[in-house]
Design an enzyme around this catalytic site. Sequence first.
Site, PDB file in Angstrom:
ATOM      1  N   HIS A 366      -5.280 -78.242 -46.331  1.00 33.38           N
ATOM      2  CA  HIS A 366      -6.562 -77.573 -46.556  1.00 33.38           C
ATOM      3  C   HIS A 366      -6.704 -76.969 -47.938  1.00 33.38           C
ATOM      4  CE1 HIS A 366      -8.849 -77.548 -42.795  1.00 33.38           C
ATOM      5  NE2 HIS A 366      -7.686 -77.622 -42.201  1.00 33.38           N
ATOM      6  N   LYS A 554     -18.912 -66.296 -48.290  1.00 40.70           N
ATOM      7  CA  LYS A 554     -17.650 -66.995 -48.038  1.00 40.70           C
ATOM      8  C   LYS A 554     -16.518 -66.005 -48.285  1.00 40.70           C
ATOM      9  CE  LYS A 554     -18.838 -70.072 -51.118  1.00 40.70           C
ATOM     10  NZ  LYS A 554     -18.549 -71.412 -50.626  1.00 40.70           N
ATOM     11  N   ARG A 555     -15.312 -66.393 -47.913  1.00 43.00           N
ATOM     12  CA  ARG A 555     -14.126 -65.590 -48.200  1.00 43.00           C
ATOM     13  C   ARG A 555     -14.098 -65.233 -49.680  1.00 43.00           C
ATOM     14  NH1 ARG A 555      -8.904 -67.362 -49.139  1.00 43.00           N
ATOM     15  NH2 ARG A 555      -9.593 -69.524 -49.196  1.00 43.00           N
ATOM     16  N   LYS A 560     -13.399 -69.046 -55.952  1.00 38.16           N
ATOM     17  CA  LYS A 560     -14.760 -69.240 -55.420  1.00 38.16           C
ATOM     18  C   LYS A 560     -15.813 -68.616 -56.341  1.00 38.16           C
ATOM     19  CE  LYS A 560     -13.039 -69.519 -50.654  1.00 38.16           C
ATOM     20  NZ  LYS A 560     -13.457 -70.850 -50.188  1.00 38.16           N
ATOM     21  N   THR A 662     -17.313 -75.690 -45.994  1.00 41.00           N
ATOM     22  CA  THR A 662     -18.207 -76.101 -44.899  1.00 41.00           C
ATOM     23  C   THR A 662     -19.480 -75.250 -44.906  1.00 41.00           C
ATOM     24  OG1 THR A 662     -16.919 -74.700 -43.408  1.00 41.00           O
ATOM     25  CG2 THR A 662     -16.481 -77.070 -43.340  1.00 41.00           C
ATOM     26  N   LYS A 666     -23.590 -76.008 -43.925  1.00 36.95           N
ATOM     27  CA  LYS A 666     -24.451 -75.191 -43.062  1.00 36.95           C
ATOM     28  C   LYS A 666     -25.745 -74.824 -43.791  1.00 36.95           C
ATOM     29  CE  LYS A 666     -20.170 -73.729 -41.067  1.00 36.95           C
ATOM     30  NZ  LYS A 666     -19.009 -72.889 -41.339  1.00 36.95           N
TER      31      LYS A 666
END
Length: 831
Positions: A366, A554-555, A560, A662, A666
């Site tokens: 992952h 998100k985390r 990110k 993901t 969404k």
Amino acid sequence: MAEKSDIQLRKEFDKETFKEMVKENVKTLYRRTIDEATQQQLFQAVSYAVKEAIIDDWLATQEAYKKSDAKTVYYMSMEFLMGRALGNNLINLTVYDGVKEALEELGLDLNVIEDQEPDAALGNGGLGRLAACFLDSLATLNYPAYGCGIRYRYGMFKQKIKDGYQVETPDNWLKDGNPFELRRDEYTKEVRFGGKVRFERDPETGRDKFIQEDFESVLAIPYDMPIVGYGNHVVNTLRIWDAKAITDFQLDSFDRGDYHKAVEQENLAKMIVEVLYPNDNHYAGKELRLKQQYFFISASLQALIERYKKDHGDIRKLHEKVVIQMNDTHPTVAVPELMHLLIDEEGLTWEEAWDVTTKTCAYTNHTIMAEALEKWPIDLFSRLLPRIYQIVQEIDRRFVNEVRAKYPGNEEKVRKMAILWDGQVRMANMAIIAGFSVNGVAALHTEILKHEQLKDFYEMMPEKFNNKTNGITQRRFLAHGNPLLANWVTEKIGNGWITDLSQLSKLKPLADDPKSRDEFMQIKYQNKVRLAKYIKEHNGIDVDPRSIFDVQVKRLHEYKRQFLNILHVMYLYNQIKEHPELSFYPRTFIFGAKAAAGYLRAKETIKLINSVADVVNNDRSINGKLKVVFIEDYRVSNAELIFAAADVSEQISTASKEASGTGNMKFMLNGAPTLGTMDGANVEIVEEVGAENAFIFGMSSEEVINYENNGGYNPTDIYFNDWELKRVIDQLMDGTYANGDHNMYKNLYNSLLNTQCTDRPDMYFILKDFRSYADAQRRVEEAYRDKDRWARMALLNTASCGKFSSDRTIEEYVRDIWKLEKVEVASKQPE
């Protein structure tokens, strides 16, 4: 909230019977009438009534699996981010509207009742939500499956924001009980830690025996949660393990003088299942994480072998009926534990056990981030799991011999590929060596694994590597999360999309129909009003639903690049202040993210976002042109509101760092174009929707990898040559967003320009990509001003999302890796 999708009701649903069941449950559980019950009591009563219908199908499913002797996948994961169960179960039972009506007739509101349910605190990020989507798809597609994990008492944490800072508080999600779970004491297992291994020869067989002694052990008690398939009577199982001391804490311990030992055993059991991802910045935290992993893996493997042996004789054929999917490196201890059970308990030879293990275990990678490929100190691993460590040593010895035979004299290969190296047990290497399949989770990610991170393994065993691009379940993220849009889609193309998302492509012609575009954007507006209400209630901030809702949820991790996003907000704020005459389309920047408790720069980023929000939101001179919102305690239930309301989907990771993502899918499903880098599944999203319907910026993954491998990037060059950007960065240090404090954001400032707190300055290329990002944001504004163009883009994103269903992903796993057969389940419920 609006009504859920108008899905055909089950023939078996009887409104009057259901109403009586709810009333009866309120009476027997709480000795109250409906009118006297609290909302929480009503939630429990409704859930138990729904559970009764589920149990019938659950029994029928187990019976059908037993009868067909079907092969089963065991999906091993440290996380299952399930979200709330009640609404999802009603949708998949196809009784949502019927139950809603029945409750209305009792004077009750299903939406209010749903809000009483806490999110199950069994996961945190995309890894755990993917596992939850996969379980939903496996059940909906009629495939036999178990999810296996831990029943965390407090999850990771509940996030509170105090004075702009993240504060972690326990997420006591089980305080009122979980009505959907079943405790299964009859399947309790013992899990052993520590001690030493005694070796003796069995006089009967002449074989070596290994006996673990002086160990401490805990009991693993399974709780089963139902995973309801959509409209097909299939109910699979998520089995999560709780821990209990073997000797119950008894008062007579005082008299026997072993009070402390009893307390120790009690504490060991408690600690194992207390929290998800305990802080591992120290030795005790590392030890606890390894204990957690071994605990649920050992219990799950003992249970699956026991289940297999009930109906099958030859354990050497285990792989014909069982496949184990390891979701990232956390469950990799399954490899040596399965070997241990097969050799020490089942009496197989090493060669027989290895043959079974390597045909049974498969591994999903992952992450490309090296620090997330788990490594354990050998001294910790060998002390905590002495027999397991012996088996790892032997796996490693045999594999290193293979490498040396294939690449004589190439010790560099051994250094990179060995399991045991430099005082560490490298779990990813073990997963690849033992797994019969190694998959990445997006096309780009898999290519980077093959040619960068894992290239030595790919060179040696290319046949193992394959890609399975992630997906999401449309049943939660459209049917449940966005009922207005779900109903509109069903009106236009029928409800086949609920189990076949590719049917959304039938919407594409509607992008050219002005009436359909208007309807689509009206639904988006209503969802923005719904989210604005949530923000007002929880943040006390008024946001304008007519502004652009630009969302990054998100985390929180540096790769990110939430930091890039908030720096750009600071830049925009400067522009508005300096040029009040400029035309500027109002924007609302929405963030939601948890930072790991020990991740200091991530936590500082949250503080910065909240500080910028305080300044910007309270500056009346900008006339509400800019608002910043940080949504506290981001989780599945508020995510559903957020995805439905977003105009812009921020997917801005440094190219090459995001395995898939993901959240991007969404947002797309709910009609929000992507603003992002060519990273992870963004690449495939752009392929599906067309580059003209997304806003792509920044360096490519090849450019990033080239700089990382060869150097040549100096962020200070950009800093000194771009005065607008320099000003933004200097504001981190001049007290603008820190009430005059010049040190509050020193770590963030340093991370951009020097190596005081990072290996390289600007490790994630924020300055390098800043201008490209700002330009993409200008293109967003330009596109949004053209209402027809934007509506077309938004609608085409929804219409092009068919590929990104977890149903498609699961069918690919089944076809290429698991080789499962579908099993039809007939209802046991009376017609």
